[in-house]
Design an enzyme around this catalytic site. Structure first.
Site, mmCIF file in Angstrom:
data_model
loop_
_atom_site.group_PDB
_atom_site.id
_atom_site.type_symbol
_atom_site.label_atom_id
_atom_site.label_comp_id
_atom_site.label_asym_id
_atom_site.label_seq_id
_atom_site.Cartn_x
_atom_site.Cartn_y
_atom_site.Cartn_z
ATOM 1 N N LYS A 170 0.890 -1.366 0.010
ATOM 2 C CA LYS A 170 -0.080 -0.119 -0.025
ATOM 3 C C LYS A 170 0.812 1.197 -0.108
ATOM 4 C CE LYS A 170 -1.791 2.973 2.896
ATOM 5 N NZ LYS A 170 -1.840 4.126 2.004
ATOM 6 N N GLU A 243 10.156 1.562 10.387
ATOM 7 C CA GLU A 243 11.386 2.702 10.134
ATOM 8 C C GLU A 243 10.590 3.999 10.306
ATOM 9 O OE1 GLU A 243 14.352 2.224 10.109
ATOM 10 O OE2 GLU A 243 14.582 0.252 9.354
ATOM 11 N N CYS A 277 13.984 10.815 6.077
ATOM 12 C CA CYS A 277 13.818 10.317 7.336
ATOM 13 C C CYS A 277 15.354 10.532 8.235
ATOM 14 C CB CYS A 277 13.535 8.869 7.508
ATOM 15 S SG CYS A 277 14.578 7.738 6.482
ATOM 16 N N GLU A 374 10.315 16.903 14.650
ATOM 17 C CA GLU A 374 10.930 16.753 13.240
ATOM 18 C C GLU A 374 10.369 17.715 12.323
ATOM 19 O OE1 GLU A 374 9.381 13.095 11.396
ATOM 20 O OE2 GLU A 374 11.581 12.916 10.247
HETATM 21 P P1 NAD Z 1 2.525 8.634 7.605
HETATM 22 O O1 NAD Z 1 2.634 8.072 8.746
HETATM 23 O O2 NAD Z 1 1.300 9.834 7.570
HETATM 24 O O3 NAD Z 1 1.995 7.613 6.394
HETATM 25 C C1 NAD Z 1 2.664 6.629 6.168
HETATM 26 C C2 NAD Z 1 1.991 5.572 5.254
HETATM 27 O O4 NAD Z 1 0.999 5.063 6.303
HETATM 28 C C3 NAD Z 1 0.886 6.022 4.280
HETATM 29 O O5 NAD Z 1 0.852 5.002 3.316
HETATM 30 C C4 NAD Z 1 -0.511 6.294 4.863
HETATM 31 O O6 NAD Z 1 -1.515 6.173 3.925
HETATM 32 C C5 NAD Z 1 -0.440 4.973 5.948
HETATM 33 N N1 NAD Z 1 -1.156 5.090 7.212
HETATM 34 C C6 NAD Z 1 -1.447 6.423 7.736
HETATM 35 N N2 NAD Z 1 -2.375 5.879 8.915
HETATM 36 C C7 NAD Z 1 -2.166 4.598 9.008
HETATM 37 C C8 NAD Z 1 -2.769 3.580 9.773
HETATM 38 N N3 NAD Z 1 -3.281 3.920 11.177
HETATM 39 N N4 NAD Z 1 -2.571 2.468 9.892
HETATM 40 C C9 NAD Z 1 -1.941 2.080 8.691
HETATM 41 N N5 NAD Z 1 -1.330 2.849 7.667
HETATM 42 C C10 NAD Z 1 -1.519 4.095 7.793
HETATM 43 O O7 NAD Z 1 4.070 8.977 7.276
HETATM 44 P P2 NAD Z 1 4.416 10.261 6.026
HETATM 45 O O8 NAD Z 1 3.670 11.596 6.332
HETATM 46 O O9 NAD Z 1 3.761 9.612 4.634
HETATM 47 O O10 NAD Z 1 5.742 10.073 6.028
HETATM 48 C C11 NAD Z 1 6.705 10.914 6.714
HETATM 49 C C12 NAD Z 1 7.187 10.415 7.808
HETATM 50 O O11 NAD Z 1 7.945 9.151 7.543
HETATM 51 C C13 NAD Z 1 8.292 11.113 8.707
HETATM 52 O O12 NAD Z 1 8.043 11.297 10.004
HETATM 53 C C14 NAD Z 1 9.564 10.498 8.399
HETATM 54 O O13 NAD Z 1 10.710 10.763 9.159
HETATM 55 C C15 NAD Z 1 9.321 9.035 8.321
HETATM 56 N N6 NAD Z 1 10.115 8.147 7.363
HETATM 57 C C16 NAD Z 1 11.130 7.439 8.070
HETATM 58 C C17 NAD Z 1 11.889 6.604 7.327
HETATM 59 C C18 NAD Z 1 12.718 5.766 8.042
HETATM 60 O O14 NAD Z 1 13.361 4.787 7.544
HETATM 61 N N7 NAD Z 1 12.924 5.498 9.234
HETATM 62 C C19 NAD Z 1 12.062 6.810 5.822
HETATM 63 C C20 NAD Z 1 11.111 7.748 5.292
HETATM 64 C C21 NAD Z 1 10.231 8.379 6.069
#
Ligand code: NAD
Length: 471
Positions: A170, A243, A277, A374
């Site tokens: 997804k 992650e 990230c 962040e």
């Molecule tokens: P997000 O958590 O809002 O969304 C990520 C994904 O999860 C999307 O596909 C979203 O539709 C889905 N999602 C949202 N709520 C959900 C739920 N309750 N259950 C299951 N799936 C759900 O994150 P974002 O805004 O897309 O990404 C930014 C964040 O990601 C930042 O905090 C960044 O640091 C982190 N990030 C971490 C890494 C790493 O390797 N540690 C890498 C890239 C991004």
């Protein structure tokens, strides 16, 4: 540009069961395409297809799995131009960076193809032969964010397939098309049902995390979502790789030659417009070199050409979405109100698109939101310190622990400081360098588990001890 207009279940393109949703081009702020939307029932169908495929796919010989991944990498290369354009259109990054993302996606796939699943002999004695084997887990659910959409999908999907699992993917609803294209390509290589994709917002993600027939979730995204996933996974004890968010600190040691490091610091702080990230997100500089460091970074910021990622000569694209742009602006405005000095940038650009120029904020310290939270965008706070002990204490005074770095001319001194950082990775004279052979993962609230290398591969497996009695 072509966008994929179906989801994929059991090897077949399928119409989404709901009204398609618009996907924005961050450079215009307007929709450029409609994405098919899956229903929760289609999540069930995708999981059932993956479960059925797993019955036979789990027994695929290693050599065949490796060959499949190599063929997928070749297909990524063959479709590189289209994939890079899609990444720029939906994510916003400059085309050259999108091309790098596609190149890395192919490279990562090849590296993963060539990894071996080890068998460890624990005991080989007169009484017993004990061997530790690793078996695939079953159905892996992959949930990805919007910052590096293609590459992170590859990070999740390839090790899952390499170890004989089947997958339901997804992508973020903000950047779905590069993953839809990737899954279309993978389906040309693997048996039906091995890779499936469902699209939608968090609700579709939740339908996956509470699904009893998914055996593992690999998730990259924000910490609150990761916590929700962990709670939902308890019912069937899903294996988890999470992650999550980071707020990486970086310490420049006193007396460091700033000319040697300024470029590296700028690049790794503003990589992908800061939406990475493990980007450098807080910079600690000794008070004697503070003004000089600030001036050098402001000069590098002034050299950036801000604009649409598809335009020739642009080095700095938009923020991916309005909510993220608003968060960055809010944190910078708050820092300003707390007495911070905005040395460059600091205002969203007027007009269409989600543009926010590279922004350097001085005169702030821990306790200001821009430092403690962040920002995940193009605004770097620079904090002065008087002793290295003080810098280390401020660096570690954060709930996150993804990466961290120390910059200095004396490597042994830098090593002594770097090993005291509370982070999953500690770089010296670099930051945000993520490599397919180097295990990567967060400590503290930045995650659970590890990706990449043999350690990352084994997270897609269940260990089984085989003990043969010789008594
Ligand atoms: P997000 O958590 O809002 O969304 C990520 C994904 O999860 C999307 O596909 C979203 O539709 C889905 N999602 C949202 N709520 C959900 C739920 N309750 N259950 C299951 N799936 C759900 O994150 P974002 O805004 O897309 O990404 C930014 C964040 O990601 C930042 O905090 C960044 O640091 C982190 N990030 C971490 C890494 C790493 O390797 N540690 C890498 C890239 C991004």
């Amino acid at each position: 540009m072509q966008t994929v207009s179906t989801i994929f279940i059991n090897g077949q393109p399928v119409e989404g069961g709901r009204e398609p949703f618009p996907v924005n081009n961050p450079a215009t702020g307007e929709a450029f395409a409609q994405c098919p939307a899956a229903t929760p029932e289609q999540v069930d169908e995708a999981v059932a297809a993956a479960q059925a495929a797993f019955k036979t796919f789990q027994h695929t010989p290693d050599a065949e799995l490796k060959a499949m991944l190599h063929r997928i990498a070749d297909l990524i290369d063959a479709n590189a131009d289209e994939l890079a354009r899609v990444v720029t259109l939906e994510q916003g990054k400059p085309l050259a960076l999108a091309q790098m993302e596609v190149g890395a996606a192919a490279g990562w796939t090849r590296y993963t193809a060539d990894l071996d699943v080890p068998v460890k002999v624990i005991e080989d004695s007169e009484t017993r032969l004990a061997e530790l084997h690793h078996k695939p887990l079953g159905v892996v659910g992959s949930i990805t964010p919007w910052n590096w959409p293609l590459m992170i999908a590859v990070w999740h999907i390839m090790p899952a397939i390499r170890t004989g699992n089947t997958v339901v993917s997804k992508p973020s609803s903000l950047t779905p098309f590069s993953t839809l294209k990737l899954v279309e390509l993978i389906n040309q290589v693997v048996p039906a049902g091995v890779i499936n994709i469902v699209t939608g917002e968090g609700g579709i993600g939740r339908a996956m995390t509470s699904h009893q027939d998914i055996n593992k979730i690999v998730f990259t995204g924000s910490t609150p979502t990761g916590q929700d996933i962990m709670r939902k996974s308890a019912d069937n004890l899903k294996r988890l790789t999470l992650e999550l968010g980071g707020n990486d600190a970086s310490i420049v040691l006193p007396g460091t030659d700033l000319d040697k490091i300024a470029q590296g610091i700028f690049q790794t702080a503003f990589l992908n417009m800061g939406q990475t990230c493990a980007a450098l997100k807080r910079l600690y500089v000794h008070e004697d070199q503070y003004d000089e460091m600030c001036a050098k970074l402001v000069e590098l910021a002034s050299e950036q050409v801000v604009g649409s990622g598809l335009e020739e000569g642009v080095t700095f694209g938009p923020v991916q979405n309005k909510a993220q742009l608003d968060l960055v602006a809010e944190l910078v405005d708050d820092a300003r109100a707390q007495g911070g000095r905005v040395l460059c940038g600091g205002e969203a650009q007027q007009g269409n698109g989600f543009f926010y120029p590279p922004t350097i904020v001085a005169g702030v310290s821990n306790g200001v939101r821009l430092v403690d939270e962040e920002q995940f965008g193009p605004a770097l706070p620079i904090i002065a310190y008087s002793t290295v002990e003080e810098a280390l204490a401020m660096a570690n005074d954060n709930v996150n622990g993804l990466g961290g770095s120390v910059w200095g001319d004396d490597i042994e001194q830098a090593r002594a400081v770097a090993t005291r950082l509370e982070s999953g990775t500690a770089w010296i004279n670099n930051h945000a360098e993520v490599l397919p052979h180097c295990p990567f993962g967060g400590s503290k609230m930045s995650g659970v588990g590890i990706e990449f290398g043999e350690e990352g591969l084994l997270e897609y497996t269940q260990p089984q001890l085989l003990s043969i009695s010789r008594g």
